[in-house]
Design an enzyme around this catalytic site. Sequence first.
Site, short mmCIF file in Angstrom:
data_model
loop_
_atom_site.label_atom_id
_atom_site.label_comp_id
_atom_site.label_asym_id
_atom_site.label_seq_id
_atom_site.Cartn_x
_atom_site.Cartn_y
_atom_site.Cartn_z
CG ASP A 226 -1.84 1.16 1.26
OD1 ASP A 226 -1.58 2.41 0.47
OD2 ASP A 226 -2.89 1.19 2.03
CG HIS A 227 0.93 4.23 -3.13
ND1 HIS A 227 -0.13 3.72 -3.68
CD2 HIS A 227 1.04 5.73 -3.16
CE1 HIS A 227 -0.67 4.80 -3.85
NE2 HIS A 227 -0.25 6.03 -3.40
CG HIS A 289 -4.72 4.66 0.09
ND1 HIS A 289 -3.80 3.55 -0.12
CD2 HIS A 289 -4.97 5.03 -0.99
CE1 HIS A 289 -3.30 3.40 -1.16
NE2 HIS A 289 -4.03 4.36 -1.90
#
Lengths: 538, 393
Positions: A226-227, A289
């Site tokens: 999950d960047h 996010h």
Amino acid sequence: MSPQTPPEGHATIRDLRLGKKTRKPAAKKGAKNPLRAGLRIERVPDPHVVVLFGATGDLAHRKVVPALFHLWVGNLLPERFALVCFGRRPFSDQEIRTSLRTSLDKHARITPVDEEKWAAFAARITYHQGGFDEPAAYASLSTKLAAIDTESGTDGNRLYYLATPASSFPEIVRGLGAAGLDHETADGGWRRIVIEKPFGRDLETAVKLNREVGKVFRESQVYRIDHYLGKETVRNILIFRFGNLIFEPIWHRRYIDHVQITVAESIGVEGRGAFYEETGALRDILQNHLLQLLTLVAMEPPANLEAEALRDEKVKVLRAIRPIPVEKVDQSVVRGQYGPGWVGATETSAYRSEPAVDPASETETFVAARLEIDDWRWAGVPFYLRAGKRLPKRATEIAIQFKDVPQRLFPTVGEEPESNLLVIRIQPDEGILLKFAAKVPGLGIDVRPVNMDFAYGSAFTVESPDAYETLILDALLGDASLFTRADEVEAAWRIVDPIIDAWIAGPEPEMPNYTSGTWGPEAADELLTREGRRWRRL
Amino acid sequence: MSLNSILASSLRWSSSASTVAEADALLDKLWASSEARRFLVSDSPKDSTTAEPIAVRTGVMNLAVVANGEERAAHAASVLATLPRNPSRTLFIVPRDPDGPATFAARLEVFCAVTPRGDGTSACTELLWIDAGGPAAHHLASIVPPLSLHDLPTLLWWDAPINAAESDVRQLLRGVDRVIVDGATQPGDGLATIRDLAAAAESAGVALTDFALLRQGRWRDSIATMFDDVSSAPYLNAINSITIDFSGSPTSSAPVNVVRPAYHVAWLASRLRATTHTPLHAVDGAAWSAELRDALRHPITVSLNPVASVLGAGTTIAVRIGADRRGDHFELEVRADSTSTRATAMINGAVVHERTFQAPRWTEATLLSESLEYGEVDPLSPAILRTMGALIG
């Protein structure tokens, strides 16, 4: 061995949840090497091959390869490194290099591209054509990787990066397993797999996918990316909370009124209509996010910074989030879809007019939710989350709104008194802002809120790396702290599933319900106003 | 914000002062109110019609650069210009004519560039070019603290030979948070200078960052990584020799600065908890020798050997670490070129592990960037410097 028993060395999902391990973990390299202590880079990654699935796709060109190239330029990749681009389309080695080089001009963080460095990097890139569902493609990949190990001395270490549509994950994992490409070798050659989000469409599919992956790879080999977790400010949340004494004592329901987490984008779906039709804001942003940011804000201090200790604490938060009953979803969750409007002095079209979008689409481009965490620290403190496209500006932040002072002694300038506020800005202009009351200069004792503002851009002499650089380097070093664990993904879906169910079962929503360039549907404001609060003006 | 960007900045201001107090007052006045910041002028004609500029000073640090002449000061500025962002205030101090009359002249410049915040805010950095002549050149401790921004760390980059025995240097160290030097450019063998400076810095409670030590980071990374390997790791506790080849003439008696090779030994000794039994001493012309004792009091012989090379005198050519364990002899050799380091581990003459590391030689800009941002928190430096002091004797 019964037919249900997994092969030796493979853990079932249940085993993983219960913390059982079926294979003795490999000794951690460098754990007792006194020369390692204090060095800036914990460990130079071992020689390795990165196998990039979906190498001709957007994500590979926009994020993954630029990140790898910047790691190369920063000398954070070993000399004995190779990149094998795996894709369906026919490309020669030279063609994929040319294609990636063209993309670098658009997406490199540091420009102009250093041609000498690129030449050395490009020499390590090869292309491997094959369908993700073709066993022969994996057999030939195996042969190719063995040849690279022999020729380039990459020691059998491999990172498989799945930059493909989620629908391809199971077949790629199966293909790797069937070809024996998951087996870690006795002489230390490691195998790791990086899987991009979305990890499932709901709890059921996430569990199924975890099971598919778990049949081939041990959990310790799996890096779900999950960047957002690689962003500098997000990583700084832990430092901010647990590296400073003064904030943690007030990080508590006694002092905090509520928390707002916003991921606002001014852009629309930007040509990704087909993808967005399948996901929507709930699955694309909130399930991962927003919930990840929430866990970092709400988690208890971990015992140490080991990946498992960190992830254990995050999972505890997710499990403590009070599930929203299906029948009450409409009271706690608001969805929206943008209509035509104006953003940044440019006229924009409605979501339903975007290419590859159903003209009668019900897909949400905005979601806002009110969540509560049932634990001693957070009981009674609402967490308001919102994410949307075509909002007035791009801004991602976490706002911690403190309670009012017990008694106001001083008159304030303006309409209403403001309590202390702490804002962690994630993008743009990463930084932290603390709002407090100060006396207005003059003979009176008027009070006005002022900002104490820390900006990354003006406080350090070094630039932040891209999130993908951070995460890919971590994966190469075997540090899973910033990656999502199987049970974490499932716990997040458990929160989101009732919302999906309610939306499916409920009446058709009236879409579009907000104008592009505004802060979402009015119902999102009502989520707070009915409790005497309001969204922050960003 | 880098100098590169601020030179093309939206706002700038300049002035001059003939006393420290005047310089301080002028800058104070500039930032005291938004009214005063109207003095920040725009280069761009189209900007001249815009509303009052929103300008804020960055909150990074103070940097005082003591340069050996105007040319070095300009060079320091050019190195700073390559950094991604700049200190909030930089003092370029050029001491001159130490026997002449006391003089002070300062040119003050403020440059601002628009931040990415999107609200038009400009972040500003200040450059002060200071000529200090005569007795003033010997009293830099009376210049740096009053011109440093309050509550920001102050770093002193002494880009010249330094003598820690001088009272002014010792006083100056008491007023800064960190001092940055390059041990490799100090006169003579450089060892006594570093020993004295490290002692003075420790006494003043100020962190010392030495470019010479930072330069060897790539060697340390490589050596440490080689001992991660399972075949090499057991020999770490059986090291009995450390040999460093450095660039120098084996036959010449002219002093060569050996700070860099000595740092390799100091690092290894500090990490292995070895103590100095016999300090470094010159043997056979330009070579040096010492003896350490490991944690179990076993001897470790240390040799610094000059070898002919085109590289600058004192540059490390090779690091060799020997160990004997259970009848087997282990040797690790690390060499470096301008772009990489290459390490080879051998047991009884047979190669067991070989690696090449992408590790280019650091430029001055990289060294400065590392020093400014990380020197303060470098956990290695104090231990290495203390070990270095004992090693020098």
